[in-house]
Design a protein around this motif. Structure first.
Motif, short mmCIF file in Angstrom:
data_model
loop_
_atom_site.label_atom_id
_atom_site.label_comp_id
_atom_site.label_asym_id
_atom_site.label_seq_id
_atom_site.Cartn_x
_atom_site.Cartn_y
_atom_site.Cartn_z
N LYS A 64 0.81 -1.22 0.00
CA LYS A 64 0.00 0.00 0.00
C LYS A 64 0.84 1.26 0.00
CE LYS A 64 -0.79 0.51 4.97
NZ LYS A 64 -1.83 0.42 6.02
N ASN A 65 2.14 1.13 0.34
CA ASN A 65 2.99 2.32 0.30
C ASN A 65 3.12 2.88 -1.11
OD1 ASN A 65 3.51 2.31 3.06
ND2 ASN A 65 5.07 0.72 2.79
N GLY B 217 0.32 15.67 -10.14
CA GLY B 217 0.30 16.05 -11.55
C GLY B 217 1.45 15.41 -12.31
N PHE B 218 2.65 15.47 -11.71
CA PHE B 218 3.81 14.89 -12.38
C PHE B 218 3.70 13.37 -12.45
CE2 PHE B 218 5.91 19.03 -11.62
CZ PHE B 218 6.35 19.23 -12.92
N VAL B 219 3.21 12.77 -11.34
CA VAL B 219 3.07 11.31 -11.34
C VAL B 219 2.08 10.86 -12.40
CG1 VAL B 219 2.24 9.33 -10.00
CG2 VAL B 219 3.77 11.01 -8.94
N LEU B 220 0.92 11.53 -12.48
CA LEU B 220 -0.09 11.14 -13.46
C LEU B 220 0.41 11.38 -14.88
CD1 LEU B 220 -2.87 9.91 -13.80
CD2 LEU B 220 -3.84 12.20 -13.78
N TYR C 277 1.16 6.62 -5.55
CA TYR C 277 1.79 6.83 -6.86
C TYR C 277 1.03 6.16 -7.99
CZ TYR C 277 5.49 8.35 -3.80
OH TYR C 277 6.19 9.02 -2.85
N LEU C 278 -0.10 5.52 -7.67
CA LEU C 278 -0.89 4.86 -8.71
C LEU C 278 -1.75 5.90 -9.44
CD1 LEU C 278 -1.93 1.67 -6.72
CD2 LEU C 278 -0.10 1.93 -8.41
N ALA D 295 -3.04 9.38 -7.84
CA ALA D 295 -2.35 10.58 -8.31
C ALA D 295 -3.35 11.59 -8.86
CB ALA D 295 -1.31 10.22 -9.37
N GLY D 296 -4.36 11.06 -9.56
CA GLY D 296 -5.41 11.93 -10.10
C GLY D 296 -6.16 12.61 -8.98
#
Lengths: 255, 311
Positions: A200-201, A231-234, A205-206, A210-211
């Motif tokens: 779950k950590n 925003g950057f992760v998505l 970042y999924l 992220a959205g």
């Protein structure tokens, strides 16, 4: 390249699907906004609610329109899988055998479609919030409370998920399998990851989480990333899926 | 004068094309040439590997080995493929909800052609009346015409059509024949049409490439195929003596269903003289009248089980 983008754009506007899905996106966004306002405004069932005047409430109401990303990812998936389903991939790749360019054009058009969906959903959100708040005598801090920023987040999320859809559709060419797979992931698998120890950590970042970080919508148990980080992760997910789509389309045979 | 023979403008060359799907060799070391200014029939039974071969030549499928070229280069390296080659791979490449005209306009945009080109090709194929209707209401014949219209958008000098006569009525087939002959004879374009029925294309094509089970069988003029196929039909009470008598002719002797023998590769005159000189009794001697379709079926038939005990 501009020719390919024009061709891909024409594919979208010459069939009904894009318009139907836009209506779906608007309906989902409206539902989210209305439910949020109603539950916060009435505060029934003795649940502690924040007043509508609170900045967090106003942001969260605006953020709920972001749920329309469910429709934009499906549109992205259908834009590409429909080519394989109806074999329009053949004339498409005959006219432009440099297949990567076709995928780039598709990603651009998917992003444009996503932005239009996002703008429409944001406009509808404002159109619902403004008179409703006015009727209740509560003022909306469009900029001071970050409502507009939240709406911008909606637009970004909806647009990027359309791009993610292109990548998913290349990975899973079967239209129905791709749509159902994406929805199962977002509704079942991702929330499941949120509750499995250790794994779950990775949750924040999924893509879905992220959205949610971007719009500020509540989702999951773990603390979100900041909106900018989200925003950057998505965006990273969007690029990763687009890249996968690009590579696979070049390597695999056209159905 | 081009130093590279395959670099002739409009010539299609398959060279050792092979495509393996898992354990199955769909196309096995296939080589042939298709010349401009002719209509070439690409023939073989269903499942012979025709479509897979066309897909490799068109760059839609990557060959396991070998190459396919058009005008001396791989499809993907053609300067403007959309305006050099027109192809139809089964008449099903349409979104059912899109109108015929919009379908064509999508590809006008992709190929950088003006939109009026869509209306021009619709008129060519006789679909002007149906232009604004969604494709899902189209008959198979109309889809064939729309697929052909798509292939003709870029006014290509090379046309590859997979089973173009499928679903066309006799009038449509005659129209298609005239169109393809015009392309080859008047314009000097390259036309390759595949079919699993020779009789369907025998009046249209002047050359044929025949494959079966992914392998090359025959390539050449249709007229030559016909001439080679007739053979000589012989009836004799002593087939073994007859075989010895004509051995020097190097002809192939195969028993026919009615008990007579087919002698392929020799004239009736030569067979008659050889039999007479060896005192072999003949009850019948005539030129065979095997039809083209029979020849085609014989050439592409499954090979008989090898003789002798199985190990």
């Amino acid at each position: 390249m501009i020719n390919l983008v024009r061709a891909e754009w024409r594919k979208v506007i010459t069939v009904k699907l894009g318009w139907g899905m836009l209506l779906g996106a608007l309906a989902l966004a409206a539902l989210g906004v209305v439910a949020q306002i109603a539950s916060n405004g009435n505060g029934g069932n003795g649940s502690p609610v924040l007043p509508l005047s609170a900045a967090a409430t106003q942001r969260s109401i605006a953020a709920s329109a972001g749920s329309a990303y469910l429709f934009s990812i499906v549109v992205g998936i259908i834009l590409i899988t429909t080519e394989f389903r109806h074999f329009t991939s053949r004339p498409t790749f005959l006219i432009e055998p440099r297949r990567g360019r076709v995928i780039v054009a598709k990603v651009i058009v998917a992003a444009v479609v996503g932005i239009i969906y996002g703008l429409a959903c944001a406009a509808l959100t404002a159109a619902i919030m403004e008179p409703w708040f006015a009727a209740l005598g509560v003022s909306i801090g469009w900029t001071s409370n970050g409502v507009l920023l939240s709406m911008l987040g909606d637009i970004i999320v909806i647009a990027i998920f359309a791009v993610v859809g292109i990548g998913v559709g290349v990975l899973v060419r079967n239209q129905i399998a791709a749509v159902i797979g994406a929805l199962i992931y977002l509704f079942v698998l991702e929330p499941l990851i949120d509750i499995i120890p250790v794994v779950k950590n990775a949750y924040p970042y999924l893509p879905g989480a992220a959205g949610a970080a971007i719009t500020g919508a509540s989702r999951g148990n773990l603390a979100h990333l900041t909106a900018v980080q989200g925003g950057f992760v998505l965006l990273g997910w969007g690029l990763l899926f687009a890249l996968c789509g690009w590579i696979l389309t070049i390597r695999r045979d056209v159905p | 004068m081009s130093p590279e023979p395959s670099a002739v403008e409009g010539r299609i060359v398959a060279s050792g094309l092979t495509k393996v799907f898992g354990e199955v060799k769909a196309v096995d070391d296939l080589s042939f040439t298709v010349e401009p200014g002719s209509v070439t029939g690409f023939l073989g039974p269903n499942g012979a590997g025709k479509t897979t071969t066309l897909r490799m030549i068109l760059g839609l499928a990557t060959p396991t080995s070998g190459t396919g070229t058009i005008s001396g280069v791989a499809y993907a390296h053609l300067p403007v493929p959309g305006r050099t080659v027109g192809a139809v791979l089964e008449a099903t490449s349409f979104h059912p909800g899109r109108s015929a005209r919009n379908h064509l306009r999508v590809f006008c945009a992709a190929a950088g052609l003006p939109d009026k080109r869509a209306d021009e090709v619709l008129e060519w194929v006789g679909l002007t009346q149906a232009a604004r209707y969604a494709v899902h209401g189209f008959s198979l014949g109309m889809r064939q015409r729309l697929a052909l219209a798509t292939a003709l958008l870029g006014n290509p000098r090379v046309l590859l059509l997979d089973e173009p006569a499928n679903g066309l009525d006799p009038e449509g087939i005659a129209w298609l024949r005239g169109l393809l002959r015009h392309f080859a004879d008047v314009d000097g374009r390259t036309v390759l049409i595949s079919s699993h029925v020779l009789s369907e294309v025998e009046q249209t094509v002047d050359r044929v490439v025949i494959i079966a089970r992914g392998r090359f069988i025959y390539e050449g003029k249709l007229a030559d195929l016909e001439g080679a196929s007739g053979g000589v039909v012989v009836r004799t009470p002593t087939p073994d003596q007859f075989a010895t008598a004509v051995a020097s002719l190097n002809a192939r002797i195969t028993p026919r269903a009615d008990g007579s023998l087919a002698v392929v590769g020799a004239t009736p005159e030569a067979v008659g003289r050889a039999a007479w000189e060896a005192h072999v009794e003949l009850h019948e001697l005539r030129a065979g009248s095997s039809s083209l379709e029979e020849t085609f079926l014989r050439l592409t038939a499954e090979p008989a089980a090898p003789p002798g005990p199985t190990p």
